[in-house]
Scaffold this motif. Structure first.
Motif, short mmCIF file in Angstrom:
data_model
loop_
_atom_site.label_atom_id
_atom_site.label_comp_id
_atom_site.label_asym_id
_atom_site.label_seq_id
_atom_site.Cartn_x
_atom_site.Cartn_y
_atom_site.Cartn_z
N THR A 106 10.03 41.30 81.18
CA THR A 106 11.29 40.70 80.92
C THR A 106 11.04 38.91 81.24
O THR A 106 12.05 38.13 81.32
CB THR A 106 12.09 41.02 82.19
N GLY A 107 9.66 38.67 81.51
CA GLY A 107 9.37 37.44 81.57
C GLY A 107 9.46 36.99 83.21
O GLY A 107 9.17 35.61 83.48
N ALA A 108 9.48 37.99 84.02
CA ALA A 108 9.60 37.58 85.57
C ALA A 108 8.11 37.30 86.08
O ALA A 108 7.27 38.01 85.53
CB ALA A 108 10.14 38.75 86.31
N ALA A 109 8.06 36.34 87.16
CA ALA A 109 6.88 36.29 87.47
C ALA A 109 6.41 37.37 88.57
O ALA A 109 7.33 38.21 89.10
CB ALA A 109 6.74 35.01 88.23
N ILE A 110 5.12 37.50 88.74
CA ILE A 110 4.86 38.79 89.72
C ILE A 110 4.00 38.24 90.73
O ILE A 110 3.08 37.64 90.74
CB ILE A 110 3.88 39.67 88.78
N LEU A 184 15.21 37.52 92.86
CA LEU A 184 14.25 38.62 93.08
C LEU A 184 14.80 39.78 92.41
O LEU A 184 15.93 40.45 92.58
CB LEU A 184 14.75 38.97 94.55
N LYS A 185 14.13 40.26 91.42
CA LYS A 185 14.34 41.10 90.21
C LYS A 185 14.17 42.53 90.87
O LYS A 185 14.80 43.56 90.39
CB LYS A 185 13.74 41.05 88.77
N LYS A 186 13.03 42.58 91.70
CA LYS A 186 12.56 44.13 91.99
C LYS A 186 11.52 44.01 93.04
O LYS A 186 10.87 43.09 93.10
CB LYS A 186 11.98 44.58 90.62
N LYS A 210 24.98 47.33 97.30
CA LYS A 210 24.92 48.02 96.04
C LYS A 210 23.70 47.28 95.44
O LYS A 210 23.62 47.29 94.15
CB LYS A 210 26.23 47.62 95.17
N LEU A 211 22.64 47.28 96.27
CA LEU A 211 21.27 46.68 95.35
C LEU A 211 20.20 47.41 95.75
O LEU A 211 19.17 47.02 95.44
CB LEU A 211 21.17 45.09 96.13
N ARG A 212 20.38 48.74 95.98
CA ARG A 212 19.43 49.80 96.28
C ARG A 212 18.56 49.89 95.09
O ARG A 212 17.15 50.38 95.28
CB ARG A 212 19.73 51.13 96.95
N ASP A 213 18.97 49.81 93.87
CA ASP A 213 18.19 50.09 92.72
C ASP A 213 16.97 48.88 92.52
O ASP A 213 16.23 49.22 91.54
CB ASP A 213 19.18 50.00 91.69
N ARG A 214 17.09 47.90 93.35
CA ARG A 214 15.70 46.96 93.04
C ARG A 214 14.83 47.21 93.93
O ARG A 214 13.65 46.54 93.99
CB ARG A 214 16.38 45.54 93.44
N VAL A 215 14.68 48.22 94.99
CA VAL A 215 13.71 48.47 95.77
C VAL A 215 13.18 49.77 95.52
O VAL A 215 13.91 50.60 95.46
CB VAL A 215 14.14 48.36 97.46
N TYR A 216 11.81 50.03 95.35
CA TYR A 216 11.11 51.11 94.83
C TYR A 216 10.04 51.43 95.69
O TYR A 216 8.97 50.38 95.90
CB TYR A 216 10.75 51.25 93.21
N HIS A 321 20.35 36.97 78.36
CA HIS A 321 19.66 38.47 78.59
C HIS A 321 19.98 39.19 79.92
O HIS A 321 19.67 40.04 80.33
CB HIS A 321 18.03 38.42 78.33
N ASP A 322 20.83 38.22 80.82
CA ASP A 322 20.95 38.49 81.97
C ASP A 322 22.32 38.99 82.20
O ASP A 322 22.62 38.95 83.46
CB ASP A 322 20.49 37.40 83.03
N SER A 323 23.04 39.08 81.09
CA SER A 323 24.54 39.10 81.48
C SER A 323 25.01 40.41 82.31
O SER A 323 25.94 40.62 82.73
CB SER A 323 25.12 39.44 80.09
N ASN A 324 23.99 41.50 82.31
CA ASN A 324 24.38 42.81 82.93
C ASN A 324 23.64 42.91 84.23
O ASN A 324 23.58 44.09 84.63
CB ASN A 324 23.91 43.92 82.14
N ASP A 325 23.07 41.93 84.65
CA ASP A 325 22.35 41.88 85.93
C ASP A 325 23.33 42.38 86.81
O ASP A 325 24.36 41.88 87.05
CB ASP A 325 21.67 40.76 86.11
N GLU A 326 22.53 42.78 87.99
CA GLU A 326 23.30 43.22 89.34
C GLU A 326 23.44 41.94 90.00
O GLU A 326 23.05 40.72 89.70
CB GLU A 326 22.48 44.15 90.14
N ASP A 327 24.34 41.94 91.23
CA ASP A 327 24.27 40.66 92.10
C ASP A 327 22.96 40.43 92.63
O ASP A 327 22.13 41.15 92.81
CB ASP A 327 25.11 41.04 93.16
N ASP A 328 22.66 39.10 92.60
CA ASP A 328 21.32 38.66 92.95
C ASP A 328 21.45 39.03 94.87
O ASP A 328 22.17 39.14 95.21
CB ASP A 328 21.19 36.92 92.82
N LEU A 329 19.99 39.05 94.97
CA LEU A 329 19.60 39.57 96.36
C LEU A 329 19.95 38.34 97.10
O LEU A 329 19.18 37.40 97.08
CB LEU A 329 18.30 40.08 96.57
N GLU A 330 20.80 38.25 98.18
CA GLU A 330 21.19 37.22 98.82
C GLU A 330 21.77 37.67 100.23
O GLU A 330 22.12 38.59 100.68
CB GLU A 330 22.36 36.18 98.13
#
Length: 737
Positions: A106-110, A184-186, A210-216, A321-330
């Motif tokens: 997605t172009g995110a830095a790692i 923070l994407k993931k 509602k951001l649990r889907d970002r932590v694996y 490409h970010d129109s469907n993103d969840e709320d940002d982690l804040e």
């Protein structure tokens, strides 16, 4: 395609599109008003863009992020960082934290934090945080990172308990989710051992928003499901060569060439003089990370917000490409009433994302707060056995008059579950004394009392003539009031039966479906149940054949690339992972009628001995932990299509009869979740409640004893107990099937 980071990449934030100009002006005006009240010069345009891009140009949220960022940097001492002097220089040289020279798809830095390289005794939390922030500041100079965000890998491979600092982990995550202008994407926690408690606490915090889907929490082989192997270093199973020293040199170069106000200044004392517009007050030898501006303090807002047409085009693309993103982690949102709702305050009402409401996306907050949420888009409902039934068009796309009940469709709250803290449990110290006083024979006696009570329910559907052939054992039937009802495929409703019952988990209605090992004649029914209940994880606690006896039919394709067809479903085995004590198969399930596909993980525990119970519970506990991780990951992948309990759809658990090892697995999960939350254990009451939903669960006395000893082993392994004296506990045992 993964994008490489090049040293010559332009390190300037992109300006917003023309239609964002008003938002940028508003942000700069508000922030500069704050800065003037603190006797600090105006904010630079590039810095403003960083905060706005991190919050998708939502001015209110961006200002909140800015203020939280200032407070966090000041509180943690993340100012005036000098990478050429100790202790920061030594910290950076450890390589425990680095930014990889590659991006994800997605172009995110790692970013990678390697836990085994961290020694809390050798460095302070402040120094470690400074090393992290110094490198993040450099990474965030890239416009691509601002647009596409950050993936954070917490690598726990080969780490020990002494490498772990829980408070430091909290501080890093708190900084990233609400005190830093990066998206923070993931968060990927790799190879987390059982003693690692922070991920679960973090997950609970994220669930509130509602951001649990970002932590694996993932195993090493699963990491490539999130990041391509070519973008992972070799010690994480990838092909990437990482030169940490080269990255540090790039950080130093970016410090020299960057916009002087690339990072916001922390809250200064009120004694600061105005006009400090180029550097923050610091020693002359220090390389500051927080200067306040690179422009004339008298510059107008309009001058700060001038854009070119190329700039407009660039930034418009960055958000397309970010129109469907969840709320940002804040850390917190500003609600409509102007109050700040913080992530850590679990008593506060969950904030509502108005943008998603306008887009027609369902608000999941009721179920996340433990309240009943409405069922969307369903008009005709009926009730059967206490469950809500819905038109199957909303579930499977087929036109049966009624669909089966599902924990996903009825919005069950935590309070609906049979299992909760009722005040009758033992503390760990009391539990040890209880075991020592009871002994093995005393627990056998308790189990005999439980078993002697007749089932509290009826089995009329199991005993119907056309359903009897679907039961593996004539004496193992399922209660009518908790049975799983399949969608009827005939007018006589002869096809709605399967030998399966809903079983509650700890504060989770219908957390499990306890069922028998499928028969060849019920393979199709089994897969219909998986589809209709939106099951993500199947737990099998037996081998297909044991001691020469068939325990379960081969209802799934066991070999990689194998394909099986049952009813109107095609099941394909995409990958098989072999572990010492269990096997995990990644399956794709396809509805041949609608062509819809779903992912299901089949997890088979293979180390239960042919006789008795395992000598140690560790293998089963590790297996249970993996099941939880898979359930969380696959539930997150469901996204907004899942509106039930935050922990996900029911987990299907089966052995042969669906009562012995199945009941043992469910008992352990319920008791461990309760122990984790409130610190108490109640095995007897848990077993009694499970048996009220799935008759005869916990089939043998040794399984009942095993549950007690497994919980004790869990507490010892996780440091909840230091040592235990159970002298005299052991006595003659009995065989368990």
């Amino acid at each position: 395609m993964a994008a490489n980071l090049h040293p010559e990449e332009e390190l300037v934030s992109p300006p917003p599109p023309t239609n964002q100009k008003k938002a940028t002006k508003e942000f700069v005006e508000q922030v500069n008003e704050l800065r003037r009240s603190r006797n600090v010069g105006p904010l630079s345009w590039n810095t403003a863009i960083k905060f706005l891009m991190a919050r998708k140009f939502d001015v209110t949220r961006a200002v909140s992020l800015y203020e939280q960022h200032e407070v966090t940097r000041h509180r943690e001492g993340l100012v005036n960082l000098n990478p050429t002097s100790d202790p920061l220089r030594t910290e950076l040289d450890t390589g425990k934290f680095t930014i990889l020279p590659c991006r994800d798809e997605t172009g995110a830095a790692i970013a990678v934090f390697t836990a085994r390289l961290h020694d809390p005794r050798a460095t302070t939390q402040q120094t470690t945080l400074q090393g992290v922030v110094y490198q993040l500041d450099a990474a965030l100079e890239s416009r691509e990172t601002q647009r596409c965000g950050l993936v954070f890998i917490y690598d726990m491979s080969e780490s020990a308990y002494q490498n772990f600092d829980y408070q430091l982990s909290q501080k890093i995550l708190t900084l990233l989710k609400g005190g830093y202008p990066a998206r923070l994407k993931k968060v990927l926690i790799v190879t987390a051992p059982l003693w690692f408690k922070a991920p679960f606490k973090v997950l609970r915090l994220f669930v509130r928003e509602k951001l649990r889907d970002r932590v694996y929490t993932v195993s090493l082989p699963e990491l490539v499901n999130h990041i391509p192997g070519k973008c992972l270093p070799r010690d994480l199973g990838g092909d990437l060569s990482v030169d940490h020293n080269a990255w540090l040199l790039r950080c130093q170069a970016s410090m020299t060439n960057r916009d002087p106000s690339g990072v916001c200044e922390p809250v200064p004392p009120l004694t600061f003089q105005s006009g400090h517009n180029s550097t923050a007050d610091s020693d002359n030898n220090s390389t500051t990370m927080v200067p306040t501006g690179d422009h004339d303090p008298t510059s107008s807002v309009e001058q700060l917000c001038e854009f070119s047409e190329d700039d407009v085009s660039c930034c418009e693309k960055s958000f397309s490409h970010d129109s469907n993103d969840e709320d940002d982690l804040e850390e917190g949102h500003v609600r409509e009433d102007g109050r700040l709702s913080g992530l850590i305050n679990t008593e506060a009402e969950d904030p509502i994302n108005e943008e998603k409401r306008k887009d027609g996306e369902k608000d999941l907050s009721p179920s996340l707060k433990g309240e009943c949420s409405p069922v969307p888009e369903i008009q005709d409902t009926a009730h059967l056995n206490g469950h809500v039934l819905h038109d199957t068009d909303h579930i499977s796309g087929r036109g049966s008059p009624l669909a089966p009940p599902s924990s996903g469709s009825s919005g069950f709250s935590d309070d609906d579950s049979l299992h909760y803290d009722d005040g009758r449990g033992f503390t760990l110290e009391e539990f040890v004394r209880h075991l020592r006083d009871k002994g093995r024979q005393g627990l056998y006696h308790d189990y005999t009392q439980i078993k002697s009570r007749p089932p509290d329910g009826t089995f009329e559907n199991s005993r119907k003539r056309w359903n009897q052939i679907k039961n593996r054992y004539t004496d193992v039937l399922c209660f009518d009031n908790s049975r799983v009802v399949l969608s009827a495929e005939d007018e006589e409703c002869h096809t709605d039966y399967i030998n399966a019952n809903y079983v509650d988990g700890y504060k989770q209605k219908n957390a499990f479906i306890s069922t028998q090992g499928p028969l060849p004649g019920t393979f199709g029914d089994f897969w219909r149940m998986i589809w209709e209940q939106r099951v993500c994880v199947i737990v099998m606690t037996t081998r297909a054949v044991e001691r020469g006896r068939t325990k379960c039919g081969q209802y799934w394709p066991a070999e990689q690339d194998g394909v099986a067809s049952h009813s109107h479903f095609t099941i394909t085995n995409k990958h098989v992972y072999h572990y010492r004590d269990y096997t995990v198969s990644t399956l794709t399930m396809r509805d041949n009628g609608s062509s819809e596909e779903r992912k299901v993980e089949h997890m088979q525990f293979t180390s239960w001995p042919d006789y008795g119970v395992p000598d140690s519970a560790m293998a089963m506990l590790e297996f249970l932990n993996h099941v939880r991780e898979s359930q969380a990951r696959l539930t997150a992948a469901l996204g907004s299509s899942w509106s039930g309990h935050p922990l996900g759809p029911p987990i299907v658990v089966h052995c042969s009869a669906g009562i012995g090892r199945t009941g043992t697995f469910c008992t352990l999960d319920i008791c461990i979740r309760r122990l984790e939350e409130v610190g108490t254990i109640e095995v007897k009451g848990t077993v009694e409640k499970i048996r009220s939903q799935r008759a005869y669960s916990i089939q043998m006395p040794d399984q009942y004893v095993f549950c007690h000893l497994a919980l004790l082993e869990y507490a010892l392994h996780n440091g909840k107990l230091v040592e235990v004296d159970l002298t005299g506990f052991e006595d003659d045992g009995s065989e368990s099937d």
